[in-house]
Write an enzyme that holds these catalytic residues in place. Structure first.
Site, mmCIF file in Angstrom:
data_model
loop_
_atom_site.group_PDB
_atom_site.id
_atom_site.type_symbol
_atom_site.label_atom_id
_atom_site.label_comp_id
_atom_site.label_asym_id
_atom_site.label_seq_id
_atom_site.Cartn_x
_atom_site.Cartn_y
_atom_site.Cartn_z
ATOM 1 N NE ARG A 113 -27.668 -49.626 28.557
ATOM 2 C CZ ARG A 113 -27.326 -49.672 30.120
ATOM 3 N NH1 ARG A 113 -26.599 -50.342 30.763
ATOM 4 N NH2 ARG A 113 -28.152 -48.742 30.843
ATOM 5 C CG HIS A 140 -28.943 -43.427 31.012
ATOM 6 N ND1 HIS A 140 -29.991 -44.431 30.781
ATOM 7 C CD2 HIS A 140 -28.300 -44.335 32.148
ATOM 8 C CE1 HIS A 140 -30.118 -45.454 31.506
ATOM 9 N NE2 HIS A 140 -29.096 -45.528 32.197
ATOM 10 C CD GLN A 143 -30.075 -43.995 36.164
ATOM 11 O OE1 GLN A 143 -29.641 -45.185 36.044
ATOM 12 N NE2 GLN A 143 -30.570 -43.668 37.603
ATOM 13 C CG ASP A 231 -22.236 -41.846 35.764
ATOM 14 O OD1 ASP A 231 -21.929 -43.030 36.113
ATOM 15 O OD2 ASP A 231 -22.710 -41.944 34.536
ATOM 16 C CB CYS A 270 -26.760 -43.559 37.239
ATOM 17 S SG CYS A 270 -25.256 -43.706 36.408
ATOM 18 N NE ARG A 298 -33.252 -46.879 35.084
ATOM 19 C CZ ARG A 298 -32.239 -47.453 34.512
ATOM 20 N NH1 ARG A 298 -31.090 -47.404 34.936
ATOM 21 N NH2 ARG A 298 -32.329 -47.674 33.113
HETATM 22 N N1 NVA Z 1 -22.055 -43.187 32.274
HETATM 23 C C1 NVA Z 1 -22.131 -44.544 32.438
HETATM 24 C C2 NVA Z 1 -23.723 -44.966 32.884
HETATM 25 C C3 NVA Z 1 -23.893 -46.354 32.997
HETATM 26 C C4 NVA Z 1 -25.207 -46.538 33.350
HETATM 27 C C5 NVA Z 1 -21.778 -45.061 30.960
HETATM 28 O O1 NVA Z 1 -22.358 -44.875 30.012
HETATM 29 O O2 NVA Z 1 -21.249 -46.247 30.903
HETATM 30 N N1 CP Z 2 -27.619 -47.369 35.907
HETATM 31 C C1 CP Z 2 -28.021 -48.242 34.782
HETATM 32 O O1 CP Z 2 -28.395 -47.965 33.775
HETATM 33 O O2 CP Z 2 -27.252 -49.323 35.357
HETATM 34 P P1 CP Z 2 -27.052 -50.771 34.160
HETATM 35 O O3 CP Z 2 -25.781 -50.267 33.322
HETATM 36 O O4 CP Z 2 -26.563 -51.680 35.261
HETATM 37 O O5 CP Z 2 -28.493 -50.853 33.358
#
Ligand code: NVA
Ligand code: CP
Length: 313
Positions: A113, A140, A143, A231, A270, A298
């Site tokens: 990540r 992502h 997801q 989101d 998500c 997931r």
């Molecule tokens: N769009 C959000 C998704 C988190 C799972 C982010 O990147 O923070």
């Molecule tokens: N939806 C998602 O990726 O959640 P986290 O940021 O908790 O991993």
């Protein structure tokens, strides 16, 4: 030396064929059904990744991605090593290339990540083991595989369905855009003018046959849709929180907006959700919400990704 040509990275849905995506979704649903009633940490009957180790590197916070990959690996018979990038030598300047070379000698796959998508691509270029995108600023894919699995469990084949995205043109939306032409669903996107998705990705998906439309008003996206998705308005790393909080309130998913969708439409998010901002309590806790299935899926979707990456699917 970079990865052998046969190394299967999972960096974006765009790079997989429609057949591969179909195989991943079917495998995820099959394995989920086959282990009903088992304790969550128990291995699947065939333990297909027995002896395998997944390393996870996090540059940003995570609850779902961290836990679902860990539990998914246990269910496949394998194990994980979880690291925060800031605790690694990576955080003190060891290069991505050298980190990739070292981990390739120690583990069987790496999930990352990252703040910058190009860092995950860079890591994959130097890794000899599969690299999985666990979220970047640009996409992502894990997801969206779980989201598509959730839609199919409730509504059947996603082909021909209409999905409405309301809110920010962000990383999560980008992976829907990548999947739309591959799996044949329509995508109606409503964002504020300053927060549209990247034009080149929309154009590429449309050129590949994707039925993707950008509209200004949330109600125009949602009208008759089978699925409504949103989101957070402020993603991890977004610098302009105040401007966003001023621009997004008309894009909140409320009961009134949901009422414009198909009567059996699903609501997806998500997570983490910001209740009272992008979604009301009544919607996320209401009968059309599938967000808890979506979170659980997931695990199942990523098990299929791990099997695919390691040549078992
Ligand atoms: N769009 C959000 C998704 C988190 C799972 C982010 O990147 O923070
Ligand atoms: N939806 C998602 O990726 O959640 P986290 O940021 O908790 O991993």
């Amino acid at each position: 030396m970079g990865a052998p040509l046969s190394t299967r990275h999972f960096l974006d849905l765009w790079t997989l064929s429609g057949d591969d995506l179909r195989a991943l979704l079917d495998e995820a649903a099959r394995r989920k059904a086959a282990r009903l009633g088992l304790p969550r940490g128990a291995a699947d009957e065939d333990s297909p990744l027995s002896g395998h180790v997944l390393a996870m590197i996090f540059q940003k916070n995570s609850t779902r991605t961290r836990v679902s990959f860990d539990i998914g690996m246990r269910q496949l018979g394998g194990s994980t090593v979880v690291m925060s990038a800031s605790d690694m030598q990576l955080g003190r300047g060891e290069t991505i290339a050298d980190t990739a070379r070292v981990l390739s000698r120690m583990v069987d796959a790496v999930m990352i990540r990252a703040n910058r998508h190009e860092d995950v691509e860079d890591f994959a270029a130097y890794a000899d083991v599969p690299v999985i995108n666990g979220l970047t600023d640009l996409s992502h894919p894990c997801q969206i595989l779980a989201d598509l699995m959730t839609i199919e469990a409730r509504l059947g084949d996603v082909r021909g369905k209409t999905l409405a995205w309301v809110g920010d043109g962000n990383n999560v939306l980008a992976s829907f855009v990548h999947a739309a032409p591959k799996l044949g669903f329509a995508l109606r996107i409503a964002t504020p003018p300053d927060y549209r998705p990247r034009g080149q990705e929309i154009a590429a998906a449309q050129k590949a046959g994707g039925d993707i439309t950008l509209v200004a008003k949330p109600r125009d996206a949602v009208e008759g849709a089978d699925v409504v998705v949103t989101d957070t308005w402020v993603s991890m790393g977004d610098p302009d929180k105040d401007a966003r909080m001023a621009a997004f309130p008309p894009y909140a998913v409320t009961e009134d907006l949901m009422a414009r969708a198909h009567k059996d439409a699903l609501f997806l998010h998500c997570l983490p959700a910001h209740r009272g901002e992008e979604v009301s309590d009544a919607v996320i806790d209401g009968p059309q919400s599938a967000v808890w299935d979506e979170a659980e899926n997931r695990i199942h979707a990523q098990k299929a990704v791990l099997l695919w990456c390691l040549g078992k699917l």
